[in-house]
Design a protein around this motif. Sequence first.
Motif, PDB file in Angstrom:
ATOM      1  N   ALA A  10       0.779  -1.160   0.030  1.00  0.00           N
ATOM      2  CA  ALA A  10      -0.042   0.020   0.005  1.00  0.00           C
ATOM      3  C   ALA A  10       1.080   1.262   0.002  1.00  0.00           C
ATOM      4  CB  ALA A  10      -1.017  -0.095   1.193  1.00  0.00           C
ATOM      5  N   ALA A  11       2.053   1.148   0.925  1.00  0.00           N
ATOM      6  CA  ALA A  11       2.772   2.376   0.815  1.00  0.00           C
ATOM      7  C   ALA A  11       3.532   2.563  -0.467  1.00  0.00           C
ATOM      8  CB  ALA A  11       3.689   2.205   2.146  1.00  0.00           C
ATOM      9  N   LEU A  12       3.986   1.462  -1.186  1.00  0.00           N
ATOM     10  CA  LEU A  12       4.607   1.813  -2.298  1.00  0.00           C
ATOM     11  C   LEU A  12       3.422   2.241  -3.649  1.00  0.00           C
ATOM     12  CD1 LEU A  12       7.063   0.980  -4.450  1.00  0.00           C
ATOM     13  CD2 LEU A  12       6.004  -1.368  -4.697  1.00  0.00           C
ATOM     14  N   ARG A  13       2.505   1.366  -3.387  1.00  0.00           N
ATOM     15  CA  ARG A  13       1.268   2.152  -4.614  1.00  0.00           C
ATOM     16  C   ARG A  13       0.887   3.418  -4.278  1.00  0.00           C
ATOM     17  NH1 ARG A  13      -2.842  -0.464  -2.289  1.00  0.00           N
ATOM     18  NH2 ARG A  13      -1.780  -2.442  -3.172  1.00  0.00           N
ATOM     19  N   SER A  14       0.965   3.854  -3.141  1.00  0.00           N
ATOM     20  CA  SER A  14       0.767   5.558  -2.745  1.00  0.00           C
ATOM     21  C   SER A  14       1.841   6.303  -3.434  1.00  0.00           C
ATOM     22  CB  SER A  14       0.406   5.604  -1.308  1.00  0.00           C
ATOM     23  OG  SER A  14       0.367   6.888  -1.068  1.00  0.00           O
ATOM     24  N   GLU A  15       3.164   5.880  -3.196  1.00  0.00           N
ATOM     25  CA  GLU A  15       4.484   6.616  -3.591  1.00  0.00           C
ATOM     26  C   GLU A  15       4.421   6.694  -5.020  1.00  0.00           C
ATOM     27  OE1 GLU A  15       7.222   9.193  -3.122  1.00  0.00           O
ATOM     28  OE2 GLU A  15       6.262   8.265  -1.503  1.00  0.00           O
ATOM     29  N   LEU A  16       4.041   5.521  -5.660  1.00  0.00           N
ATOM     30  CA  LEU A  16       4.273   5.491  -7.111  1.00  0.00           C
ATOM     31  C   LEU A  16       3.065   6.306  -7.696  1.00  0.00           C
ATOM     32  CD1 LEU A  16       5.074   2.036  -7.674  1.00  0.00           C
ATOM     33  CD2 LEU A  16       6.752   3.782  -7.872  1.00  0.00           C
ATOM     34  N   GLN A  17       1.888   6.299  -7.185  1.00  0.00           N
ATOM     35  CA  GLN A  17       0.858   6.904  -7.517  1.00  0.00           C
ATOM     36  C   GLN A  17       0.930   8.498  -7.589  1.00  0.00           C
ATOM     37  OE1 GLN A  17      -2.600   4.947  -6.171  1.00  0.00           O
ATOM     38  NE2 GLN A  17      -2.502   3.533  -7.786  1.00  0.00           N
ATOM     39  N   SER A  18       1.507   9.080  -6.494  1.00  0.00           N
ATOM     40  CA  SER A  18       1.982  10.322  -6.338  1.00  0.00           C
ATOM     41  C   SER A  18       2.869  11.122  -7.331  1.00  0.00           C
ATOM     42  CB  SER A  18       2.563  10.734  -5.124  1.00  0.00           C
ATOM     43  OG  SER A  18       4.078  10.119  -4.907  1.00  0.00           O
ATOM     44  N   ARG A  19       3.452  10.282  -8.207  1.00  0.00           N
ATOM     45  CA  ARG A  19       4.579  10.626  -9.088  1.00  0.00           C
ATOM     46  C   ARG A  19       3.977  10.635 -10.442  1.00  0.00           C
ATOM     47  NH1 ARG A  19      10.266   8.591  -6.569  1.00  0.00           N
ATOM     48  NH2 ARG A  19       9.711   8.812  -4.678  1.00  0.00           N
ATOM     49  N   PRO A  20       4.222  11.354 -11.640  1.00  0.00           N
ATOM     50  CA  PRO A  20       3.829  11.306 -12.857  1.00  0.00           C
ATOM     51  C   PRO A  20       4.508  10.311 -13.620  1.00  0.00           C
ATOM     52  CG  PRO A  20       4.953  13.232 -12.619  1.00  0.00           C
ATOM     53  CD  PRO A  20       5.000  12.720 -11.344  1.00  0.00           C
ATOM     54  N   PRO A  21       4.142   9.728 -14.756  1.00  0.00           N
ATOM     55  CA  PRO A  21       4.881   8.999 -15.562  1.00  0.00           C
ATOM     56  C   PRO A  21       6.071   9.567 -16.127  1.00  0.00           C
ATOM     57  CG  PRO A  21       2.458   8.577 -16.056  1.00  0.00           C
ATOM     58  CD  PRO A  21       2.687   9.676 -15.186  1.00  0.00           C
ATOM     59  N   GLY A  22       7.121   8.810 -16.629  1.00  0.00           N
ATOM     60  CA  GLY A  22       8.368   9.435 -16.955  1.00  0.00           C
ATOM     61  C   GLY A  22       9.248   9.786 -15.777  1.00  0.00           C
ATOM     62  N   THR A  23       8.906   9.747 -14.560  1.00  0.00           N
ATOM     63  CA  THR A  23       9.762  10.191 -13.603  1.00  0.00           C
ATOM     64  C   THR A  23      10.870   9.124 -13.267  1.00  0.00           C
ATOM     65  OG1 THR A  23       7.971  11.227 -12.479  1.00  0.00           O
ATOM     66  CG2 THR A  23       9.774  10.617 -10.910  1.00  0.00           C
ATOM     67  N   PRO A  24      11.834   9.485 -13.371  1.00  0.00           N
ATOM     68  CA  PRO A  24      13.190   8.475 -12.761  1.00  0.00           C
ATOM     69  C   PRO A  24      12.996   8.128 -11.403  1.00  0.00           C
ATOM     70  CG  PRO A  24      14.093  10.597 -13.255  1.00  0.00           C
ATOM     71  CD  PRO A  24      12.632  10.751 -13.523  1.00  0.00           C
ATOM     72  N   VAL A  25      13.354   7.097 -11.065  1.00  0.00           N
ATOM     73  CA  VAL A  25      13.312   6.349  -9.657  1.00  0.00           C
ATOM     74  C   VAL A  25      14.607   5.357  -9.411  1.00  0.00           C
ATOM     75  CG1 VAL A  25      10.784   6.387  -9.121  1.00  0.00           C
ATOM     76  CG2 VAL A  25      11.772   4.434  -9.874  1.00  0.00           C
ATOM     77  N   GLU A  26      15.069   5.454  -8.179  1.00  0.00           N
ATOM     78  CA  GLU A  26      16.163   4.359  -8.001  1.00  0.00           C
ATOM     79  C   GLU A  26      15.501   3.401  -7.112  1.00  0.00           C
ATOM     80  OE1 GLU A  26      20.360   5.071  -7.013  1.00  0.00           O
ATOM     81  OE2 GLU A  26      19.427   4.968  -5.102  1.00  0.00           O
ATOM     82  N   LEU A  27      15.578   2.100  -7.410  1.00  0.00           N
ATOM     83  CA  LEU A  27      15.162   1.201  -6.746  1.00  0.00           C
ATOM     84  C   LEU A  27      16.452   0.427  -5.917  1.00  0.00           C
ATOM     85  CD1 LEU A  27      12.735  -0.617  -9.437  1.00  0.00           C
ATOM     86  CD2 LEU A  27      12.010   1.051  -7.755  1.00  0.00           C
ATOM     87  N   GLN A  28      16.139   0.009  -4.661  1.00  0.00           N
ATOM     88  CA  GLN A  28      17.148  -0.767  -4.003  1.00  0.00           C
ATOM     89  C   GLN A  28      16.541  -1.962  -3.854  1.00  0.00           C
ATOM     90  OE1 GLN A  28      18.624  -0.210   0.015  1.00  0.00           O
ATOM     91  NE2 GLN A  28      20.514  -0.130  -0.769  1.00  0.00           N
ATOM     92  N   VAL A  29      17.251  -2.979  -4.376  1.00  0.00           N
ATOM     93  CA  VAL A  29      16.655  -4.547  -4.257  1.00  0.00           C
ATOM     94  C   VAL A  29      17.497  -5.505  -3.639  1.00  0.00           C
ATOM     95  CG1 VAL A  29      15.134  -4.314  -6.341  1.00  0.00           C
ATOM     96  CG2 VAL A  29      17.491  -5.207  -6.596  1.00  0.00           C
ATOM     97  N   GLU A  30      17.228  -6.708  -2.886  1.00  0.00           N
ATOM     98  CA  GLU A  30      17.856  -7.662  -2.674  1.00  0.00           C
ATOM     99  C   GLU A  30      17.749  -8.714  -3.476  1.00  0.00           C
ATOM    100  OE1 GLU A  30      18.354 -10.458   1.148  1.00  0.00           O
ATOM    101  OE2 GLU A  30      18.117  -8.534   1.605  1.00  0.00           O
ATOM    102  N   ARG A  31      18.892  -9.109  -4.077  1.00  0.00           N
ATOM    103  CA  ARG A  31      19.020 -10.264  -4.974  1.00  0.00           C
ATOM    104  C   ARG A  31      20.117 -11.341  -4.577  1.00  0.00           C
ATOM    105  NH1 ARG A  31      20.099  -8.548 -10.778  1.00  0.00           N
ATOM    106  NH2 ARG A  31      18.102  -7.827 -10.596  1.00  0.00           N
TER     107      ARG A  31
END
Length: 82
Positions: A28-49
């Motif tokens: 839910a927090a991820l969804r809210s954060e992403l929906q607050s930003r317009p398409p075309g916005t660059p983001v940095e994702l930190q993932v664990e692999r």
Amino acid sequence: AAGPAGSAGVQVGDLLLRLDDKTVKDAAALRSELQSRPPGTPVELQVERNKKKLKIQATLAAVSRPLKIGEDKAFIGLTMGE
């Protein structure tokens, strides 16, 4: 992963830890954060692999179809279950 996230290098099984400088607490927090930003916005994702932390650059894309309550939600090519 499919869509912009897959194109950026996100793989199935990656654990999303941070979006830009914010810890991802839940879907839910991820969804809210992403929906607050317009398409075309660059983001940095930190993932664990495979027990290693990686930083991945991605660009947000528009959601191509309306989402129904109770469906898995797809954002930047990531599918989030709740």
